[in-house]
Write an enzyme that holds these catalytic residues in place. Sequence first.
Site, PDB file in Angstrom:
ATOM      1  N   ASP A   1       4.210  -8.097   0.521  1.00 12.49           N
ATOM      2  CA  ASP A   1       4.052  -7.012  -0.442  1.00 12.49           C
ATOM      3  C   ASP A   1       3.048  -5.922  -1.011  1.00 12.49           C
ATOM      4  O   ASP A   1       2.990  -4.541  -0.918  1.00 12.49           O
ATOM      5  CB  ASP A   1       4.827  -7.693  -1.898  1.00 12.49           C
ATOM      6  CG  ASP A   1       5.093  -8.427  -2.149  1.00 12.49           C
ATOM      7  OD1 ASP A   1       3.883  -8.918  -1.712  1.00 12.49           O
ATOM      8  OD2 ASP A   1       5.109  -9.024  -2.826  1.00 12.49           O
TER       9      ASP A   1
ATOM     10  N   PHE B   1       0.052  -4.382 -13.334  1.00 13.91           N
ATOM     11  CA  PHE B   1       0.668  -5.904 -12.617  1.00 13.91           C
ATOM     12  C   PHE B   1       2.401  -5.521 -12.402  1.00 13.91           C
ATOM     13  O   PHE B   1       3.033  -4.865 -13.371  1.00 13.91           O
ATOM     14  CB  PHE B   1       0.943  -7.328 -13.286  1.00 13.91           C
ATOM     15  CG  PHE B   1       1.288  -7.760 -12.460  1.00 13.91           C
ATOM     16  CD1 PHE B   1       0.717  -8.709 -12.063  1.00 13.91           C
ATOM     17  CD2 PHE B   1       3.146  -8.530 -12.879  1.00 13.91           C
ATOM     18  CE1 PHE B   1       1.638  -9.735 -10.819  1.00 13.91           C
ATOM     19  CE2 PHE B   1       3.903  -9.100 -12.535  1.00 13.91           C
ATOM     20  CZ  PHE B   1       3.009  -9.705 -11.689  1.00 13.91           C
TER      21      PHE B   1
ATOM     22  N   ASP C   1      -3.879  -7.180  -3.401  1.00 17.69           N
ATOM     23  CA  ASP C   1      -4.157  -7.810  -4.341  1.00 17.69           C
ATOM     24  C   ASP C   1      -5.874  -8.182  -3.603  1.00 17.69           C
ATOM     25  O   ASP C   1      -6.672  -7.609  -3.236  1.00 17.69           O
ATOM     26  CB  ASP C   1      -3.691  -8.472  -5.030  1.00 17.69           C
ATOM     27  CG  ASP C   1      -3.909  -8.754  -6.828  1.00 17.69           C
ATOM     28  OD1 ASP C   1      -3.920  -7.565  -7.203  1.00 17.69           O
ATOM     29  OD2 ASP C   1      -3.903 -10.089  -7.213  1.00 17.69           O
TER      30      ASP C   1
ATOM     31  N   GLY D   1       8.174 -12.466  -1.577  1.00 19.44           N
ATOM     32  CA  GLY D   1       7.643 -11.189  -2.123  1.00 19.44           C
ATOM     33  C   GLY D   1       8.017 -10.097  -0.960  1.00 19.44           C
ATOM     34  O   GLY D   1       8.627  -8.625  -1.734  1.00 19.44           O
TER      35      GLY D   1
HETATM   36  P1  IMP Z   1      -3.522 -12.369  -3.440  1.00 20.53           P
HETATM   37  O1  IMP Z   1      -3.984 -13.400  -2.382  1.00 20.53           O
HETATM   38  O2  IMP Z   1      -4.713 -12.168  -4.771  1.00 20.53           O
HETATM   39  O3  IMP Z   1      -3.984 -10.745  -2.678  1.00 20.53           O
HETATM   40  O4  IMP Z   1      -2.029 -12.026  -3.660  1.00 20.53           O
HETATM   41  C1  IMP Z   1      -1.131 -11.098  -2.853  1.00 20.53           C
HETATM   42  C2  IMP Z   1       0.404 -11.588  -3.595  1.00 20.53           C
HETATM   43  O5  IMP Z   1       0.402 -11.746  -4.649  1.00 20.53           O
HETATM   44  C3  IMP Z   1       1.621 -10.913  -2.767  1.00 20.53           C
HETATM   45  O6  IMP Z   1       1.853 -11.627  -2.270  1.00 20.53           O
HETATM   46  C4  IMP Z   1       2.293 -11.489  -4.342  1.00 20.53           C
HETATM   47  O7  IMP Z   1       2.679 -11.822  -4.181  1.00 20.53           O
HETATM   48  C5  IMP Z   1       1.276 -11.787  -5.616  1.00 20.53           C
HETATM   49  N1  IMP Z   1       0.688 -10.435  -6.293  1.00 20.53           N
HETATM   50  C6  IMP Z   1      -0.138  -9.175  -6.536  1.00 20.53           C
HETATM   51  N2  IMP Z   1      -0.127  -8.833  -7.111  1.00 20.53           N
HETATM   52  C7  IMP Z   1       1.118  -8.769  -8.252  1.00 20.53           C
HETATM   53  C8  IMP Z   1       1.251  -8.181  -8.752  1.00 20.53           C
HETATM   54  O8  IMP Z   1       1.207  -7.018  -9.465  1.00 20.53           O
HETATM   55  N3  IMP Z   1       2.887  -8.417  -8.702  1.00 20.53           N
HETATM   56  C9  IMP Z   1       3.802  -9.058  -8.468  1.00 20.53           C
HETATM   57  N4  IMP Z   1       3.112  -9.695  -7.409  1.00 20.53           N
HETATM   58  C10 IMP Z   1       1.871  -9.774  -7.167  1.00 20.53           C
HETATM   59 MG    MG Z   2       4.254 -12.514  -1.647  1.00 17.32          MG
END
Ligand code: IMP
Ligand code: MG
Length: 192
Positions: A108, A160, A111, A52
């Site tokens: 990137d 998203f 979340d 990402g």
């Molecule tokens: P986390 O572990 O939930 O913080 O997720 C982080 C990872 O989820 C990021 O590095 C992205 O690859 C993916 N991600 C989270 N939200 C999105 C989105 O809205 N679009 C695309 N990828 C996302």
């Molecule tokens: Mg990612």
Amino acid sequence: MPTKKTRSAAHPDLESVMFTEAQIKKRVRELGRELRRVYGEGEFTIISIINGAVMFTADIMRQIDNPVRLDCVRISSYGNATKSEGTPQIVSSLTIDIAGRHVLLIDDILDTGKTIKLVSALVSKLKPASMRTCVLLDKVARREVPFEADFVGFRIPNKFVVGYGLDFAERYRNLPCIGVLSARVQNQHEWT
Ligand code: IMP
Ligand code: MG
């Protein structure tokens, strides 16, 4: 006279454009200045969370002229889902030594916070001189694990998004803008 068909978004699978290419460029330049303020002229090691962060990392690196080292870590992805599920796993880890180095982690999007927490823990164990984090997007409302990045491009609502490195089922990474993926595409599973 037939009217020309207009499209509100840059790609038919986008519901809307959240950030244009120009807006991203401008913000990445500003982030480069913020990094220079913090790191001065010193050397630091960038750890990019791929896939990402590929585009963001490449662009931000060109905004700084510090001596930098680069490594990447690959974390298991969502697959074809649009919600973080389960625990992320390290698929491919660091290859360069970061003990005693100043480390900047780049992702990137922040979340739930699980990915960056996992990578931060990995980095901390290797005893860097310092560790900071830089994310292009921050979906604050989705946080499950408390985490605040040191550098944030844009705070965004709980939508998203794809483009500029961000994917859905490995698609759309090459869009130069960042947009909200349409519900129609999110609900279709023919790529799985
Ligand atoms: P986390 O572990 O939930 O913080 O997720 C982080 C990872 O989820 C990021 O590095 C992205 O690859 C993916 N991600 C989270 N939200 C999105 C989105 O809205 N679009 C695309 N990828 C996302
Ligand atoms: Mg990612």
